[in-house]
Design a protein around this motif. Sequence first.
Motif, mmCIF file in Angstrom:
data_model
loop_
_atom_site.group_PDB
_atom_site.id
_atom_site.type_symbol
_atom_site.label_atom_id
_atom_site.label_comp_id
_atom_site.label_asym_id
_atom_site.label_seq_id
_atom_site.Cartn_x
_atom_site.Cartn_y
_atom_site.Cartn_z
ATOM 1 N N GLY A 195 0.841 -1.181 0.000
ATOM 2 C CA GLY A 195 0.000 0.000 0.000
ATOM 3 C C GLY A 195 0.873 1.226 0.000
ATOM 4 N N GLY A 216 0.539 4.794 1.212
ATOM 5 C CA GLY A 216 -0.210 5.846 1.893
ATOM 6 C C GLY A 216 0.355 7.207 1.564
ATOM 7 N N ALA A 219 3.223 0.886 5.019
ATOM 8 C CA ALA A 219 1.851 0.679 4.567
ATOM 9 C C ALA A 219 1.286 -0.647 5.060
ATOM 10 C CB ALA A 219 1.789 0.729 3.038
ATOM 11 N N GLY A 221 0.481 -0.339 8.741
ATOM 12 C CA GLY A 221 -0.718 0.480 8.885
ATOM 13 C C GLY A 221 -1.977 -0.261 8.485
ATOM 14 N N SER A 222 -1.909 -0.998 7.369
ATOM 15 C CA SER A 222 -3.078 -1.723 6.893
ATOM 16 C C SER A 222 -3.442 -2.879 7.819
ATOM 17 C CB SER A 222 -2.832 -2.250 5.476
ATOM 18 O OG SER A 222 -3.936 -3.002 5.015
ATOM 19 N N THR A 227 -4.941 -1.586 11.110
ATOM 20 C CA THR A 227 -6.052 -0.643 11.017
ATOM 21 C C THR A 227 -7.323 -1.340 10.540
ATOM 22 O OG1 THR A 227 -4.566 1.204 10.534
ATOM 23 C CG2 THR A 227 -6.881 1.482 9.943
ATOM 24 N N ASN A 247 -4.387 -3.339 0.273
ATOM 25 C CA ASN A 247 -3.790 -2.062 -0.091
ATOM 26 C C ASN A 247 -4.551 -0.991 0.692
ATOM 27 O OD1 ASN A 247 -2.194 -0.251 -1.416
ATOM 28 N ND2 ASN A 247 -3.217 -0.423 -3.384
ATOM 29 N N PRO A 248 -3.882 -0.143 1.480
ATOM 30 C CA PRO A 248 -4.600 0.851 2.289
ATOM 31 C C PRO A 248 -5.602 1.651 1.470
ATOM 32 C CG PRO A 248 -2.298 0.833 2.894
ATOM 33 C CD PRO A 248 -2.421 -0.064 1.697
ATOM 34 N N ASP A 270 -11.822 -6.123 4.115
ATOM 35 C CA ASP A 270 -11.947 -5.310 5.320
ATOM 36 C C ASP A 270 -13.300 -5.602 5.955
ATOM 37 O OD1 ASP A 270 -12.251 -3.324 7.246
ATOM 38 O OD2 ASP A 270 -11.395 -1.734 5.998
#
Length: 486
Positions: free
Chosen positions: A159, A161, A271, A274-275, A278, A420-421, A456
Amino acid sequence: MTTMTDTSNAARFREFKMPDVGEGLTEAEILKWFVQPGDTVTDGQVVCEVETAKAAVELPIPFDGVVHELRFGEGTTVDVGQVIIAVDVAPGGGDVAAASAPASAPAPAAEPEDEAPKGRTPVLVGYGVAESSTKRRARKGTEAAPAAASVAIQGEMNGHGTSAVPAAPAVTAVSAVSGTRPLAKPPVRKLAKDLGIDLATVSPTGAGGVITREDVHAAATPAPVPAPAPVRAEVPAPTPAPAQAPAVVASTGARETRIPVKGVRKAIAQAMVGSAFTAPHVTEFVTVDVTRTMKLVAELKEDKEMAGVRVNPLLIIAKALLVAIKRHPEVNAAWDEANQEIVQKHYVNLGIAAATPRGLIVPNIKDAHEQTLPQLAASLGELVSTAREGRTSPAAMAGGTVTITNVGVFGVDTGTPILNPGESAILAVGAIKLQPWVHKGKVKPRQVTTLALSFDHRLVDGELGSKVLADVAAILEQPKRLITWA
């Protein structure tokens, strides 16, 4: 009188700063200089190649002159907004020793460094090409330099970001008097509209004269206007150009090797962390008989309508995913944390994870849902070719909605890909192998693969994710559904 002479001499030298060549990127590494001090440069000429967390990009200079100084050597990571090269725009007009000041010195009041030169429109790289009184056509920037290495559709997921760019020194807002449209990104324009702020009255502080969210908030709560910067009375002599530093390489000891984390690899790590922490990931799997899909691929290769484009199983898989999204559009969405909203998207920018010499990138096919099978094949071919040559632009990697990652090219059965964010789902495709399979009541050798769909769980519940994955599998098992379901 002395002050006027010094100021005039200082005006000879123009400084070119590291621009934001992506979407909110804060730094870039200088890979290669194409010019040296003393070389003549022209408006639009590429002077160096830099690498960001997204791609390698060539930078054209926005004015003519003679290179006076290179501020950084190759292999150096430079923050956006720092001066990287000084150019004498009036060679022969005075003492060359009176060079432009270092990047930390204040700019002359007559022409602020961060303000677009007269007749220019700020763009991602420099300020574009100057207008001509003869109305000649502007020079076009050259494409990014190719990287001679192979590329594979990658099995990992990356990802990219975005991060906020540090504010540059304030510049004067000129939109209200010039009539030009203020430069601002769509979210900033929406914020200004919500707050009732006219962007034409906002003083931009972003690189290249772009209005930021902070500028809009500042306009909503007016602050005292700072005094203008004093005119520089004396210009210091230039410092020698730094020695060209080699790119940072891995250090190898007796028992271990240390590799600096930077560029694309650094972005991948950030990324993915973070992904993963999150978005609540859920991954489902299905094994499917794709024998009929492989037969269709062989037939399409002989079809005149598909002449000139590459036909492979990935093409059919991509089309199958697009059909599944059309049948279940709720899966094509994004989570807006700031507003606590689910944003359903009525378009599909289909990402394809690709491994390149510089690391994993995920360019996407814009509006893939509108493309016919031949058009989709051409887009896939162009995407892979561009990635192989190192010419993928940051814009090509922005705005993806769902992604496909083909781990099968490495002989892997499947995996649990990370989103992928900003996207809702990613489909991993495993190797297609000849395996024993029960077909029409008998065990026969069939072409079989395993699919994995990560999604997600804030956006996609188990039922929806299962339906999408089941639809993709059903189409690959019976490709005629591309016609009956499309």
